[in-house]
Design an enzyme around this catalytic site. Structure first.
Site, PDB file in Angstrom:
ATOM      1  N   TYR A 172      -3.284  11.093   8.164  1.00  0.00           N
ATOM      2  CA  TYR A 172      -3.345  10.053   7.104  1.00  0.00           C
ATOM      3  C   TYR A 172      -3.281   8.409   7.653  1.00  0.00           C
ATOM      4  O   TYR A 172      -4.172   7.920   7.444  1.00  0.00           O
ATOM      5  CB  TYR A 172      -2.329  10.094   5.879  1.00  0.00           C
ATOM      6  N   GLY A 215       0.667  -1.107  -0.071  1.00  0.00           N
ATOM      7  CA  GLY A 215      -0.290  -0.090  -0.113  1.00  0.00           C
ATOM      8  C   GLY A 215       0.996   1.155  -0.094  1.00  0.00           C
ATOM      9  O   GLY A 215       1.991   1.379  -0.610  1.00  0.00           O
ATOM     10  N   CYS A 216       0.315   2.271   0.749  1.00  0.00           N
ATOM     11  CA  CYS A 216       0.980   3.581   0.563  1.00  0.00           C
ATOM     12  C   CYS A 216       2.568   3.525   1.071  1.00  0.00           C
ATOM     13  O   CYS A 216       2.873   2.829   2.084  1.00  0.00           O
ATOM     14  CB  CYS A 216       0.244   4.369   1.527  1.00  0.00           C
ATOM     15  N   PHE A 217       3.442   3.833   0.232  1.00  0.00           N
ATOM     16  CA  PHE A 217       4.850   3.773   0.507  1.00  0.00           C
ATOM     17  C   PHE A 217       5.262   4.724   1.597  1.00  0.00           C
ATOM     18  O   PHE A 217       6.274   4.272   2.211  1.00  0.00           O
ATOM     19  CB  PHE A 217       5.850   3.879  -0.713  1.00  0.00           C
TER      20      PHE A 217
END
Length: 214
Positions: A194, A52-54
């Site tokens: 986030y 997912g999100c790096f």
């Protein structure tokens, strides 16, 4: 894709301020990691993981002893010179440089499994779509065999109905834009909002219980 992340940041900001959630310390606040100490071993190795999100993958692996450096980027596709606005076919991934004398590939794999929603092949947490698919990218036959063995062990454990993480040979790794590198340090508040809003830690705790440490 970008809108999903921005929306998550905005939502999490409201949640955190409304409930006064106290989040864990960032690596920057909790002390230097190996790659910040200035000492570099004579021999290093690299591994590439997508979860997912790096931003989050980079932050997670920076906390693992033996990791020297982490780089956010794009890989797995055929598009040349991908960027954040256009990396069709690629996934967000992190290239990890590590000291094999302190942490081996099997230990990296174990750490990876505990920091990915291994049941979700359609994205990760709040981020949906092909760019967020989970992958283990192997650089040689030894890594491939170890990755497949670790996945098989999880499958045979019966803990999960199915495991969606794919194992694929490593291709060219394209480094992401500078503002993505060490995002959790450069923008700690936005990153916390986030991550909380995306539900990453909540989901991993649900999957692993006390085995998940963050």
């Amino acid at each position: 894709m970008a809108m999903t992340r921005l929306a998550s940041i905005a939502f999490a900001a409201l949640v955190l301020f409304a409930t006064a959630i106290v989040l864990p310390l960032t690596a920057e606040e909790s002390g230097p990691s190996d790659h910040e100490s200035g000492a570099r071993p004579a021999q290093t190795a690299k591994a590439v993981f997508a979860a997912g999100c790096f931003w989050c993958v980079e932050s997670d692996f920076d906390h693992l002893p033996g990791v020297i450096d982490t780089t956010s980027g794009y890989t797995g596709g055929t598009l040349e010179n991908p960027n954040y606005d256009n990396h069709t076919g690629h996934v967000e991934a992190v290239q990890i440089t590590y000291d094999p004398s302190k942490v081996n590939y099997k230990q990296l794999l174990d750490y990876y499994w505990h920091h990915v929603d291994l049941t979700d092949g359609g994205g990760q947490f709040c981020d949906r779509g092909s760019a967020y698919r989970p992958f283990i990218f192997t650089g040689n036959e030894t890594e491939k065999a170890e990755a497949e063995a670790s996945k098989k062990e999880l499958e045979e454990s019966g803990r999960f109905k199915s495991i969606a993480v794919k194992i694929a040979p490593a291709g060219k790794f394209w480094t992401a834009e500078d503002y993505h590198q060490d995002y959790y340090k450069k923008n700690p508040l936005r990153y916390r909002y986030y991550r909380a809003g995306c539900g990453r830690d909540a989901r991993l705790t649900q999957l692993w219980g006390d085995l998940y440490q963050h």
